[in-house]
Design an enzyme around this catalytic site. Structure first.
Site, PDB file in Angstrom:
ATOM      1  N   ALA A  94     -22.232  12.249  19.366  1.00 54.45           N
ATOM      2  CA  ALA A  94     -22.534  13.798  21.057  1.00 54.45           C
ATOM      3  C   ALA A  94     -22.541  11.807  22.389  1.00 54.45           C
ATOM      4  O   ALA A  94     -22.521  12.447  23.217  1.00 54.45           O
ATOM      5  CB  ALA A  94     -23.734  14.420  20.916  1.00 54.45           C
ATOM      6  N   LYS A  95     -22.681  11.231  21.344  1.00 56.99           N
ATOM      7  CA  LYS A  95     -23.163   9.571  22.780  1.00 56.99           C
ATOM      8  C   LYS A  95     -23.568  10.692  24.565  1.00 56.99           C
ATOM      9  O   LYS A  95     -23.094  10.783  25.478  1.00 56.99           O
ATOM     10  CB  LYS A  95     -21.494  10.019  23.164  1.00 56.99           C
ATOM     11  CG  LYS A  95     -20.284   8.392  22.080  1.00 56.99           C
ATOM     12  CD  LYS A  95     -19.373   8.931  22.335  1.00 56.99           C
ATOM     13  CE  LYS A  95     -18.462   7.770  20.893  1.00 56.99           C
ATOM     14  NZ  LYS A  95     -18.341   9.107  19.927  1.00 56.99           N
ATOM     15  N   ARG A  96     -24.799  10.872  23.819  1.00 49.18           N
ATOM     16  CA  ARG A  96     -25.083  11.589  24.560  1.00 49.18           C
ATOM     17  C   ARG A  96     -26.143  10.150  25.201  1.00 49.18           C
ATOM     18  O   ARG A  96     -26.751   9.317  24.882  1.00 49.18           O
ATOM     19  CB  ARG A  96     -26.521  12.374  24.346  1.00 49.18           C
ATOM     20  CG  ARG A  96     -25.649  13.620  24.110  1.00 49.18           C
ATOM     21  CD  ARG A  96     -25.201  14.111  24.986  1.00 49.18           C
ATOM     22  NE  ARG A  96     -24.754  16.000  24.148  1.00 49.18           N
ATOM     23  CZ  ARG A  96     -23.654  16.760  23.649  1.00 49.18           C
ATOM     24  NH1 ARG A  96     -22.567  15.580  24.400  1.00 49.18           N
ATOM     25  NH2 ARG A  96     -23.295  17.535  23.435  1.00 49.18           N
TER      26      ARG A  96
END
Length: 291
Positions: A94-96
């Site tokens: 999700a590369k948050r």
């Protein structure tokens, strides 16, 4: 189980391959869009069933689920639950990364267990984006310290334009090397009994020379190496960097799940997926399979 220990265990049993699940109806058998069950449910369950006992890790690309709206988020939660039942180690791509309370909310959603206020989106490991500054990653690192959750920090990504920022020179090294130093410190602060930290790095399979340099800076971190298959990444060069305290996971998505013909029967498709998994697993030690 602590993420570093879980990685060590799964790699020993199943190898380094990660099944990437990026649901896209246009690249899937037509039969998966037919019937009463939603496409996302059928797609994820068919892939996980085909890969069961061959792969120890599954990685869901959050964006492909979010593209289906609220139904997609619901099906992502369901897919996470099914993956856990099948004993996969679950990575959410999700590369948050964000500031203050927003980062805290992301960390609670994806990395907190139920008893600590978590949700049905809880996974074993999450990809995170550090480019807003190290303090924006601290809420995620806190879950690694408190609950043994895994983080994979973007350090040297597989896309062609990544060097525009990540390879920029600084007074000491490059941007990616600066990030590697942070990851190494976080890994040391979140060590498991296997000697592998809970905080690792995303290091693209498309840049093996940079990966070799970064391994020296992050000796106790798991590397996730995307870019195998469609992006032309070098599997054998990356997996050669694996050590007892620095595992390397190699992710393949389209290279495993793409269809040859969209009218393919489901059982034929599952057999094709299994054959590709076997080929990619071999590729992690002997070079890439045929395209």
């Amino acid at each position: 189980m602590h993420w570093g220990d879980l990685v060590s265990l799964k790699v020993a049993v199943h190898g380094q391959l990660v099944l990437g699940i990026d649901p896209a109806p246009d690249h899937a058998p037509l039969a998966l869009s037919a019937g009463a069950s939603p496409f996302l449910r059928r797609y994820t369950e068919v892939l996980m069933d085909a890969a069961h006992a061959l792969v120890g890790f599954v990685k869901f690309q959050s964006a492909f689920f979010e593209a289906f709206g609220s139904e997609g988020v619901s099906e992502l939660a369901r897919a996470i639950a099914v993956a856990k039942e099948l004993d996969y180690a679950v990575i959410l791509d999700a590369k948050r990364g964000d500031i203050g309370s927003t980062a805290e909310a992301y960390a609670r959603a994806y990395l907190s267990p139920a008893h600590a206020g978590g949700t049905d989106l809880e996974v074993d490991c999450l990809t995170v984006n550090p480019f807003l500054g190290p303090e924006t990653i601290e809420p995620f690192v806190a879950r690694a310290r408190d609950f043994g959750k895994g983080l994979l920090v973007l350090v040297e990504t597989s896309n062609p334009g990544s060097g525009w920022l990540q390879d920029q020179p600084l007074e000491e090294g490059s941007v990616s090397e600066l990030l590697a130093g942070l990851v190494a410190r976080w890994a040391e602060a979140t060590m498991g009994t296997s000697g592998v930290g809970a905080v690792g790095a995303v290091v693209g399979a498309t840049y093996p020379e940079e990966a070799s340099r970064l391994r020296k800076l992050m000796p106790r971190s798991t590397f996730l190496a995307p870019g195998l298959g469609a992006q032309g990444g070098d599997a054998s060069a990356l997996t050669a960097l694996a050590t007892k305290t620095g595992p390397v996971l190699v992710s393949a998505s389209r290279g495993i799940a793409r269809v040859e013909a969209r009218d393919e029967p489901i059982e034929t498709y599952k057999a094709l997926v299994r054959d590709r998994i076997v080929a990619y697993t071999a590729a992690t030690s002997r070079g890439q399979p045929d395209a």
